[in-house]
Design a protein around this motif. Structure first.
Motif, PDB file in Angstrom:
ATOM      1  N   GLU A  30       0.723  -1.353   0.067  1.00  0.00           N
ATOM      2  CA  GLU A  30       0.149  -0.016   0.020  1.00  0.00           C
ATOM      3  C   GLU A  30       0.862   1.068   0.148  1.00  0.00           C
ATOM      4  O   GLU A  30       0.580   2.296  -0.919  1.00  0.00           O
ATOM      5  CB  GLU A  30      -0.861   0.127   1.221  1.00  0.00           C
ATOM      6  N   LYS A  31       1.807   1.168   0.846  1.00  0.00           N
ATOM      7  CA  LYS A  31       2.905   2.435   0.989  1.00  0.00           C
ATOM      8  C   LYS A  31       3.515   2.593  -0.513  1.00  0.00           C
ATOM      9  O   LYS A  31       3.755   3.937  -0.843  1.00  0.00           O
ATOM     10  CB  LYS A  31       3.707   2.409   2.077  1.00  0.00           C
ATOM     11  N   LEU A  32       4.035   1.777  -0.992  1.00  0.00           N
ATOM     12  CA  LEU A  32       4.752   1.758  -2.098  1.00  0.00           C
ATOM     13  C   LEU A  32       3.721   2.418  -3.515  1.00  0.00           C
ATOM     14  O   LEU A  32       4.015   2.960  -4.126  1.00  0.00           O
ATOM     15  CB  LEU A  32       5.243   0.267  -2.884  1.00  0.00           C
ATOM     16  N   ALA A  33       2.523   1.700  -3.510  1.00  0.00           N
ATOM     17  CA  ALA A  33       1.368   2.336  -4.493  1.00  0.00           C
ATOM     18  C   ALA A  33       1.380   3.816  -3.979  1.00  0.00           C
ATOM     19  O   ALA A  33       1.156   4.620  -4.983  1.00  0.00           O
ATOM     20  CB  ALA A  33       0.007   1.564  -4.186  1.00  0.00           C
ATOM     21  N   GLU A  34       1.331   4.297  -2.904  1.00  0.00           N
ATOM     22  CA  GLU A  34       1.200   5.768  -2.550  1.00  0.00           C
ATOM     23  C   GLU A  34       2.225   6.584  -3.504  1.00  0.00           C
ATOM     24  O   GLU A  34       2.089   7.787  -3.562  1.00  0.00           O
ATOM     25  CB  GLU A  34       1.052   5.919  -1.144  1.00  0.00           C
ATOM     26  N   ILE A  35       3.577   5.983  -3.563  1.00  0.00           N
ATOM     27  CA  ILE A  35       4.437   6.788  -4.121  1.00  0.00           C
ATOM     28  C   ILE A  35       4.660   6.261  -5.849  1.00  0.00           C
ATOM     29  O   ILE A  35       5.737   6.630  -6.186  1.00  0.00           O
ATOM     30  CB  ILE A  35       5.939   6.592  -3.438  1.00  0.00           C
ATOM     31  N   GLY A  36       3.715   5.723  -6.374  1.00  0.00           N
ATOM     32  CA  GLY A  36       3.821   5.360  -7.643  1.00  0.00           C
ATOM     33  C   GLY A  36       4.200   3.924  -8.000  1.00  0.00           C
ATOM     34  O   GLY A  36       4.539   3.619  -9.139  1.00  0.00           O
ATOM     35  N   VAL A  37       4.625   3.024  -6.928  1.00  0.00           N
ATOM     36  CA  VAL A  37       5.296   1.924  -7.192  1.00  0.00           C
ATOM     37  C   VAL A  37       4.310   0.609  -7.027  1.00  0.00           C
ATOM     38  O   VAL A  37       3.990   0.269  -5.871  1.00  0.00           O
ATOM     39  CB  VAL A  37       6.561   1.835  -6.257  1.00  0.00           C
ATOM     40  N   GLU A  38       4.016  -0.307  -8.154  1.00  0.00           N
ATOM     41  CA  GLU A  38       3.229  -1.270  -8.145  1.00  0.00           C
ATOM     42  C   GLU A  38       3.938  -2.498  -7.875  1.00  0.00           C
ATOM     43  O   GLU A  38       4.950  -2.818  -8.505  1.00  0.00           O
ATOM     44  CB  GLU A  38       2.415  -1.320  -9.282  1.00  0.00           C
ATOM     45  N   GLU A  39       3.769  -3.207  -6.646  1.00  0.00           N
ATOM     46  CA  GLU A  39       4.326  -4.375  -6.407  1.00  0.00           C
ATOM     47  C   GLU A  39       3.341  -5.172  -5.876  1.00  0.00           C
ATOM     48  O   GLU A  39       2.084  -4.810  -5.103  1.00  0.00           O
ATOM     49  CB  GLU A  39       5.164  -4.329  -5.375  1.00  0.00           C
ATOM     50  N   LYS A  40       3.478  -6.560  -5.992  1.00  0.00           N
ATOM     51  CA  LYS A  40       2.489  -7.538  -5.204  1.00  0.00           C
ATOM     52  C   LYS A  40       3.127  -8.050  -3.926  1.00  0.00           C
ATOM     53  O   LYS A  40       4.318  -8.087  -3.691  1.00  0.00           O
ATOM     54  CB  LYS A  40       2.170  -8.706  -6.265  1.00  0.00           C
ATOM     55  N   GLU A  41       2.205  -8.443  -2.954  1.00  0.00           N
ATOM     56  CA  GLU A  41       2.743  -8.900  -1.596  1.00  0.00           C
ATOM     57  C   GLU A  41       3.640 -10.202  -1.865  1.00  0.00           C
ATOM     58  O   GLU A  41       4.670 -10.408  -1.290  1.00  0.00           O
ATOM     59  CB  GLU A  41       1.709  -9.115  -0.734  1.00  0.00           C
ATOM     60  N   ALA A  42       3.364 -11.043  -2.809  1.00  0.00           N
ATOM     61  CA  ALA A  42       4.081 -12.093  -3.234  1.00  0.00           C
ATOM     62  C   ALA A  42       5.824 -11.900  -3.746  1.00  0.00           C
ATOM     63  O   ALA A  42       6.591 -12.715  -3.243  1.00  0.00           O
ATOM     64  CB  ALA A  42       3.241 -13.188  -3.988  1.00  0.00           C
ATOM     65  N   VAL A  56      17.363   0.305  -6.076  1.00  0.00           N
ATOM     66  CA  VAL A  56      16.345   1.100  -6.306  1.00  0.00           C
ATOM     67  C   VAL A  56      15.004   0.690  -5.641  1.00  0.00           C
ATOM     68  O   VAL A  56      14.478   1.427  -4.811  1.00  0.00           O
ATOM     69  CB  VAL A  56      15.876   1.239  -7.812  1.00  0.00           C
ATOM     70  N   PHE A  57      14.803  -0.642  -5.664  1.00  0.00           N
ATOM     71  CA  PHE A  57      13.569  -1.175  -5.039  1.00  0.00           C
ATOM     72  C   PHE A  57      14.061  -0.916  -3.226  1.00  0.00           C
ATOM     73  O   PHE A  57      13.077  -0.662  -2.395  1.00  0.00           O
ATOM     74  CB  PHE A  57      13.741  -2.568  -5.030  1.00  0.00           C
ATOM     75  N   LEU A  58      15.138  -1.051  -2.562  1.00  0.00           N
ATOM     76  CA  LEU A  58      15.367  -0.923  -1.387  1.00  0.00           C
ATOM     77  C   LEU A  58      15.352   0.565  -0.979  1.00  0.00           C
ATOM     78  O   LEU A  58      14.579   1.035  -0.073  1.00  0.00           O
ATOM     79  CB  LEU A  58      16.983  -0.879  -0.972  1.00  0.00           C
ATOM     80  N   LEU A  59      15.775   1.687  -1.921  1.00  0.00           N
ATOM     81  CA  LEU A  59      15.440   3.026  -1.645  1.00  0.00           C
ATOM     82  C   LEU A  59      13.664   3.125  -1.749  1.00  0.00           C
ATOM     83  O   LEU A  59      13.412   4.208  -1.026  1.00  0.00           O
ATOM     84  CB  LEU A  59      16.267   3.916  -2.443  1.00  0.00           C
ATOM     85  N   GLN A  60      13.171   2.618  -2.559  1.00  0.00           N
ATOM     86  CA  GLN A  60      11.600   2.872  -2.707  1.00  0.00           C
ATOM     87  C   GLN A  60      11.048   2.479  -1.675  1.00  0.00           C
ATOM     88  O   GLN A  60      10.049   3.139  -0.876  1.00  0.00           O
ATOM     89  CB  GLN A  60      11.100   2.148  -4.097  1.00  0.00           C
ATOM     90  N   CYS A  61      11.270   1.087  -1.037  1.00  0.00           N
ATOM     91  CA  CYS A  61      10.910   0.699   0.282  1.00  0.00           C
ATOM     92  C   CYS A  61      11.172   1.666   1.558  1.00  0.00           C
ATOM     93  O   CYS A  61      10.164   1.868   2.291  1.00  0.00           O
ATOM     94  CB  CYS A  61      11.251  -0.559   0.389  1.00  0.00           C
ATOM     95  N   LEU A  62      12.145   1.962   1.693  1.00  0.00           N
ATOM     96  CA  LEU A  62      12.601   3.076   2.501  1.00  0.00           C
ATOM     97  C   LEU A  62      11.817   4.302   2.451  1.00  0.00           C
ATOM     98  O   LEU A  62      11.558   4.911   3.588  1.00  0.00           O
ATOM     99  CB  LEU A  62      14.117   3.301   2.675  1.00  0.00           C
ATOM    100  N   LYS A  63      11.648   4.838   1.330  1.00  0.00           N
ATOM    101  CA  LYS A  63      11.010   6.253   1.127  1.00  0.00           C
ATOM    102  C   LYS A  63       9.578   5.955   1.651  1.00  0.00           C
ATOM    103  O   LYS A  63       8.970   6.773   2.084  1.00  0.00           O
ATOM    104  CB  LYS A  63      11.064   6.765  -0.068  1.00  0.00           C
ATOM    105  N   ALA A  64       9.235   4.979   1.163  1.00  0.00           N
ATOM    106  CA  ALA A  64       7.745   4.629   1.188  1.00  0.00           C
ATOM    107  C   ALA A  64       7.225   4.396   2.893  1.00  0.00           C
ATOM    108  O   ALA A  64       6.345   4.791   3.214  1.00  0.00           O
ATOM    109  CB  ALA A  64       7.141   3.308   0.391  1.00  0.00           C
TER     110      ALA A  64
END
Length: 73
Positions: A30-42, A56-64
């Motif tokens: 949900e938090k990733l989606a808020e910053i425009g990153v689409e991921e599935k839980e799986a 990039v994924f690490l930084l996106q997660c930390l930012k989210a």
């Protein structure tokens, strides 16, 4: 340290930050989606269990999750 050791370390680092912030994998989606990153839980579960994901994924997660600093030790 071997590459596998580094992968495990970065995976544990991200897992610890999620736990510290009280964010579940579903919450991270949900938090990733808020910053425009689409991921599935799986996909997130797989990435963190393998320890293979991009900086990039690490930084996106930390930012989210609102983490602006990162302690490596």
């Amino acid at each position: 340290m071997s590459e596998t050791d580094w992968e495990k370390r970065v995976s544990n680092l991200l897992k610890a930050e999620l736990k510290r912030k009280g964010v579940t994998y579903a919450g991270l989606v949900e938090k990733l989606a808020e910053i425009g990153v689409e991921e599935k839980e799986a996909n997130i579960k797989n990435k963190l269990s393998r320890g293979k994901f991009s900086a990039v994924f690490l930084l996106q997660c930390l930012k989210a999750i609102g983490n602006n600093t990162l302690a490596l030790d």
